[in-house]
Design a protein around this motif. Structure first.
Motif, PDB file in Angstrom:
ATOM      1  N   ARG A   1       0.822  -1.211   0.000  1.00 54.66           N
ATOM      2  CA  ARG A   1       0.000   0.000   0.000  1.00 54.66           C
ATOM      3  C   ARG A   1       0.855   1.260   0.000  1.00 54.66           C
ATOM      4  O   ARG A   1       0.604   2.196  -0.765  1.00 54.66           O
ATOM      5  CB  ARG A   1      -0.907   0.024   1.228  1.00 54.66           C
ATOM      6  N   PHE A   2       1.857   1.292   0.869  1.00 58.49           N
ATOM      7  CA  PHE A   2       2.747   2.449   0.913  1.00 58.49           C
ATOM      8  C   PHE A   2       3.438   2.658  -0.427  1.00 58.49           C
ATOM      9  O   PHE A   2       3.542   3.787  -0.915  1.00 58.49           O
ATOM     10  CB  PHE A   2       3.800   2.293   2.010  1.00 58.49           C
TER      11      PHE A   2
ATOM     12  N   ILE B   1       8.203   9.859   2.611  1.00 59.21           N
ATOM     13  CA  ILE B   1       7.572   9.177   3.752  1.00 59.21           C
ATOM     14  C   ILE B   1       7.085   7.795   3.353  1.00 59.21           C
ATOM     15  O   ILE B   1       7.305   6.808   4.075  1.00 59.21           O
ATOM     16  CB  ILE B   1       6.414  10.037   4.309  1.00 59.21           C
ATOM     17  N   MET B   2       6.430   7.692   2.207  1.00 54.53           N
ATOM     18  CA  MET B   2       5.882   6.399   1.768  1.00 54.53           C
ATOM     19  C   MET B   2       6.983   5.370   1.514  1.00 54.53           C
ATOM     20  O   MET B   2       6.909   4.241   1.978  1.00 54.53           O
ATOM     21  CB  MET B   2       5.041   6.578   0.496  1.00 54.53           C
ATOM     22  N   PHE B   3       8.023   5.766   0.786  1.00 58.80           N
ATOM     23  CA  PHE B   3       9.055   4.802   0.424  1.00 58.80           C
ATOM     24  C   PHE B   3       9.951   4.443   1.599  1.00 58.80           C
ATOM     25  O   PHE B   3      10.351   3.285   1.749  1.00 58.80           O
ATOM     26  CB  PHE B   3       9.870   5.302  -0.767  1.00 58.80           C
ATOM     27  N   LEU B   4      10.268   5.415   2.446  1.00 55.46           N
ATOM     28  CA  LEU B   4      11.056   5.090   3.642  1.00 55.46           C
ATOM     29  C   LEU B   4      10.281   4.167   4.572  1.00 55.46           C
ATOM     30  O   LEU B   4      10.838   3.202   5.117  1.00 55.46           O
ATOM     31  CB  LEU B   4      11.482   6.359   4.377  1.00 55.46           C
ATOM     32  N   SER B   5       8.988   4.431   4.745  1.00 52.03           N
ATOM     33  CA  SER B   5       8.159   3.576   5.591  1.00 52.03           C
ATOM     34  C   SER B   5       8.080   2.158   5.031  1.00 52.03           C
ATOM     35  O   SER B   5       8.214   1.182   5.774  1.00 52.03           O
ATOM     36  CB  SER B   5       6.744   4.153   5.721  1.00 52.03           C
TER      37      SER B   5
ATOM     38  N   ALA C   1       4.070   5.438  -5.515  1.00 53.99           N
ATOM     39  CA  ALA C   1       4.227   5.314  -6.968  1.00 53.99           C
ATOM     40  C   ALA C   1       3.174   6.129  -7.707  1.00 53.99           C
ATOM     41  O   ALA C   1       3.480   6.816  -8.691  1.00 53.99           O
ATOM     42  CB  ALA C   1       4.149   3.854  -7.383  1.00 53.99           C
ATOM     43  N   ILE C   2       1.932   6.076  -7.240  1.00 54.45           N
ATOM     44  CA  ILE C   2       0.876   6.863  -7.873  1.00 54.45           C
ATOM     45  C   ILE C   2       1.178   8.353  -7.709  1.00 54.45           C
ATOM     46  O   ILE C   2       0.992   9.147  -8.643  1.00 54.45           O
ATOM     47  CB  ILE C   2      -0.504   6.482  -7.306  1.00 54.45           C
ATOM     48  N   TRP C   3       1.675   8.738  -6.548  1.00 52.63           N
ATOM     49  CA  TRP C   3       2.056  10.140  -6.339  1.00 52.63           C
ATOM     50  C   TRP C   3       3.180  10.537  -7.296  1.00 52.63           C
ATOM     51  O   TRP C   3       3.176  11.642  -7.830  1.00 52.63           O
ATOM     52  CB  TRP C   3       2.463  10.375  -4.893  1.00 52.63           C
ATOM     53  N   GLN C   4       4.147   9.641  -7.503  1.00 60.30           N
ATOM     54  CA  GLN C   4       5.233   9.952  -8.435  1.00 60.30           C
ATOM     55  C   GLN C   4       4.704  10.157  -9.849  1.00 60.30           C
ATOM     56  O   GLN C   4       5.140  11.077 -10.551  1.00 60.30           O
ATOM     57  CB  GLN C   4       6.271   8.832  -8.448  1.00 60.30           C
TER      58      GLN C   4
END
Length: 139
Positions: free
Chosen positions: A8-9, A112-116, A14-17
């Motif tokens: 999910r993260f 935040i998403m990728f680090l998490s 990815a969608i944000w990118q």
């Protein structure tokens, strides 16, 4: 052990990118190009110099947006290929590196998403490895 939260993260990042890259290409780069075309200067040399600068900025912003779109698509594929109940080593490191790189280009949400996702995946790797050792000892 399920990797649903990491997926999910990664998908959100990815969608944000992809969205960010498309906005950069179609909104920001178009704005730069329009500003370059609307500028007025006294001499032809100044006009050519300004158009050269704005053209270079346009190409840079389009290239930057394309990199974001390509990385977003790649990360969607990697999120889909993340396997449950298996220790993954390269993908979590990739997500951590991508999170740090996102931080340096001021992409806070992606960072935040990728680090998490990377940290969670590495933490689950330890649990999966310990469960595997436990099952081997009890057989």
């Amino acid at each position: 052990m399920s990797r649903k939260l990491e997926r999910r993260f990664i998908r959100i990042g990815a969608i944000w990118q992809i969205v960010s890259g498309l906005l950069t290409i179609f909104v920001y780069a178009s704005f730069i190009k329009k500003e370059g075309l609307n500028s007025s200067y006294n001499t032809i040399a100044q006009l050519e110099a300004a158009q050269s600068v704005f053209g270079s900025l346009y190409m840079f912003s389009v290239s930057f947006g394309m990199i974001f779109v390509i990385l977003g698509i790649l990360n969607l594929v990697l999120a889909k290929s993340l396997k449950d109940d298996q220790a993954e080593m390269k993908k979590p490191i990739w997500f951590i590196v991508l999170g740090v790189a996102s931080y340096f280009v001021m992409d806070v949400l992606g960072s935040i998403m990728f680090l998490s996702a990377g940290v969670l995946a590495l933490a689950k790797n330890k649990s999966i490895a310990k469960l595997g050792n436990y099952h081997l000892q009890n057989q």
